[in-house]
Design an enzyme around this catalytic site. Structure first.
Site, PDB file in Angstrom:
ATOM      1  N   ASP A  96       2.549  -4.515   8.751  1.00  0.00           N
ATOM      2  CA  ASP A  96       1.372  -3.663   8.616  1.00  0.00           C
ATOM      3  C   ASP A  96       0.138  -4.567   8.596  1.00  0.00           C
ATOM      4  O   ASP A  96      -0.018  -5.407   7.702  1.00  0.00           O
ATOM      5  CB  ASP A  96       1.468  -2.834   7.328  1.00  0.00           C
ATOM      6  N   ARG A 121     -12.514  -4.813  -6.133  1.00  0.00           N
ATOM      7  CA  ARG A 121     -12.212  -5.359  -4.817  1.00  0.00           C
ATOM      8  C   ARG A 121     -13.504  -5.513  -4.025  1.00  0.00           C
ATOM      9  O   ARG A 121     -14.273  -4.553  -3.877  1.00  0.00           O
ATOM     10  CB  ARG A 121     -11.272  -4.367  -4.109  1.00  0.00           C
ATOM     11  N   PHE A 149       0.869  -1.174   0.000  1.00  0.00           N
ATOM     12  CA  PHE A 149       0.000   0.000   0.000  1.00  0.00           C
ATOM     13  C   PHE A 149       0.909   1.227   0.000  1.00  0.00           C
ATOM     14  O   PHE A 149       1.864   1.303   0.781  1.00  0.00           O
ATOM     15  CB  PHE A 149      -0.927   0.003   1.223  1.00  0.00           C
ATOM     16  N   TYR A 166     -10.139   1.540  11.106  1.00  0.00           N
ATOM     17  CA  TYR A 166     -11.403   1.970  10.484  1.00  0.00           C
ATOM     18  C   TYR A 166     -11.908   0.990   9.437  1.00  0.00           C
ATOM     19  O   TYR A 166     -12.914   1.243   8.785  1.00  0.00           O
ATOM     20  CB  TYR A 166     -11.319   3.394   9.927  1.00  0.00           C
ATOM     21  N   LYS A 167     -11.209  -0.116   9.265  1.00  0.00           N
ATOM     22  CA  LYS A 167     -11.670  -1.135   8.333  1.00  0.00           C
ATOM     23  C   LYS A 167     -12.482  -2.172   9.121  1.00  0.00           C
ATOM     24  O   LYS A 167     -13.587  -1.876   9.571  1.00  0.00           O
ATOM     25  CB  LYS A 167     -10.459  -1.755   7.619  1.00  0.00           C
TER      26      LYS A 167
END
Lengths: 412, 412
Positions: A197, A371, A126, A222-223
């Protein structure tokens, strides 16, 4: 599709987590396959944040730093995350963004390995991970980031010049899972520290930070942890390293005794030394609220549901969309696949837009990746079957042609 | 005290800002002299933050990044702060903590002055400024922090080895105001950049960042700007420098095109390159709400009220507590005094506790400083007169003896 709906019903009947869905607000008619970008809101969060403003801030004012526990929130919230990622009590600090925490941990790792001047970083990670590694290395003469490219032999890249290796456990695009125990062992053999990560891991995929002898980890809340937009990130450091950590974002809230107002910085004990400035209490308290429901979640049931759901989705798509040129870029083996599924498709952008018009929300990663995220806490297999049915209609009807061309504007 | 109350009434009758008080929630019976630590809540904030959770997060989900303007919040909120500090449109980025922003700006300043290896930092500044300066210098071989001690001749300390000078405009303890135009000129003459910390300035004290040719500034929004506990901080860079800025906290949200997910970092244009990770939207939106009422505030009226109120308080205390051994450590000249007043007193801690029992809230800074803050937006002169009356009762009755000894637990 009938057989697929029947299989979905069988799964749902056996789903021990089915009761959690009602704890979340699901917008009318929406099938939400984007919990890997921004999780749904647990219903109690909006009242909790109003209450923190109304009672703790406006009534309690500064005494809430002690009486409402604001000062300790970075650690108490961390303690709610710990069991989800296989960490212990008082080992996680919550606050700042994932990017800022990556910086703290990488800088701390460089200090622990003086003389080694390379950060080994996955080139297709990412982007923020790679940007931050380069930002840090660019500050200090002689330091550099060495890219780990797809196809490279990791063992070959690990040598005595490398201070720290930074990797995502679950890849944000492909959803491939890295083998943590094996990589940690290979790295440690060469004296290399590893920073994991966990942004696409925590709350959906099995991870055992301590048992697998990790060094550093950071992650997003927040996921799958549903902490709200931009909710503060977490950072974990193995307890065997914590008291050696010297990190440059040495703000007053990570001081051993912040209210003594002494001129020399002395780091707090343990992971508290990763705390930097004053925490954003409204966001942090909302995350605290979102994490409360995890007390009743059985980890292994959750991870198993994630694997079953992604397998179910892949199987159903390949069955009903067999005539479409979709390319699965996620691993087929559920043991090395996280909680989302990505298909490459030339009309991917238009397809995701057309699905959104049908209230099936997934996301798109340029240039051609569709996705679909599967948050095991609030999705049913029937939801997934219905999403597949919509996808079939979009593809069969070429609805992707109608979507305007604008591939920006949505956020991981 | 009668004459003092009469003078207060005269002031209040002429107060053009008197109408703002009703926009804030004031806890029953409280006289709040700690707005320099955590500002009162504007009444609309608790509903706004609930609404952001309920509508923008739980209903809007990821599309709120574009449709609710979340992505642009760091700049749109900055534009609300700009007129208060004498900055222009799109020159301020909001997010992260003051400490993190200090780091970004100091690191950027070092890059702008290659070869100069000294950060000149006021030794008795608010600790986090000094801690961060040392954290940064400690990362890079050959760099160091040089202390500016009280009594030092600043001009002598400014030489060609110094890259950047970091100072608070208003000192957190004494409330002394630094002469910004003079210091900027002296520093620039030697090629030194200046980073101003406006934590005790913004929202109460006159500041003209652009007209006074400042280089960098950071500031806190949870004091006089009333943004809520730990509200995100702001950072400003002079537009003449912005496009040269290279700062190491190069997170994806400061990228020129974050949603392209490209491997190389390219900074966004202007001050947006100071944005690092994903912003904490709930806290940032609450700050946005708190700043709305500033549209109607006349800056000069506000600054004049602050000076009048601190002068009134000093005069009243010295009149009615003349027999007490209080030592004024704030400047007597209102032109060089910010918006709080500090008295040193051996029984200072107990006195502030006893005042709190009487619902007069100020704060204490070890070892013996009593600090009284005057937020011009929501305090009346009558409030101040009543606070002085309580102080007189506490001192005359030696109520400070009853306070338990615990000098921790409250936060700037």
């Amino acid at each position: 599709m009938n057989k697929i709906f029947q299989r979905a019903k069988d799964h749902d009947n056996r789903d021990a987590l089915a009761g959690f869905k009602e704890l979340f607000h699901v917008p009318e008619g929406v099938i939400y396959l984007d919990g890997n970008s921004l999780g749904l809101m647990p219903k109690t969060c909006s009242e909790r944040v109003r209450d923190v403003a109304q009672n703790e801030w406006s009534e309690g004012l500064i005494r809430s730093w002690s009486e409402a526990g604001w000062f300790h929130l970075p650690i108490t919230v961390g303690n709610r995350i710990a069991p989800i990622v296989g960490a212990g009590e008082n080992e996680i600090a919550v606050g700042d963004s994932t990017s800022v925490n990556l910086f703290k941990c990488l800088a701390a790792a460089l200090k622990l390995r003086p003389g080694r001047k390379v950060i080994l970083s996955e080139a297709d990670n990412f982007p923020t991970d790679h940007y931050i590694a380069n930002g840090l290395a660019g500050m200090i003469d002689g330091y550099e980031v060495c890219d780990l490219n797809p196809g490279d032999d990791l063992a070959e890249k690990l040598d005595e010049s490398v201070a720290v290796l930074i990797l995502s456990h679950v890849h944000y695009k492909s959803c491939r899972i890295r083998d943590i125990p094996m990589i940690n062992k290979a790295a440690h053999k060469k004296g290399v520290l590893v920073l994991w990560d966990l942004s696409h891991t925590s709350g959906a995929v099995e991870i055992n930070l301590k048992a697998d002898d990790c060094d550093f980890a950071v992650g997003c809340t927040y996921k799958y942890l549903n902490g709200g937009p931009g909710a503060p990130a977490f950072a974990w450091i193995n307890p065997r390293l914590q008291d050696q950590i010297d990190q440059p974002l040495s703000g007053w809230m990570g001081h051993l005794d912040p209210f003594a107002f002494t001129p020399g910085y002395r780091p707090a004990e343990g992971v508290r030394r990763l705390v930097c400035g004053t925490p954003q209490v409204l966001s942090l308290s909302t995350l605290d609220e979102a994490l409360r429901l995890w007390e009743k979640v059985d980890r292994n049931t959750l991870f198993a549901k994630s694997r079953a759901m992604t397998s179910f989705f892949i199987g159903a798509v390949e069955e009903v969309c067999a005539d479409q040129p979709l390319t699965l870029i996620s691993p087929r083996d559920p043991a090395i696949r996280g909680s989302h599924v990505s298909f490459d498709y030339d009309n991917g952008y238009g397809t995701m837009r057309a699905l959104a018009e049908r209230r099936v929300i997934g996301d798109f990663r340029a240039p051609r990746t569709m996705r679909f995220g599967f948050a095991p806490l609030y999705l049913s297999f029937e939801d997934v079957a219905r999403a597949v049915e919509h996808l079939k209609h979009v593809l069969d009807g070429q609805e992707w042609q109608r979507a305007e061309f604008n591939i920006r504007g949505e956020v991981t």
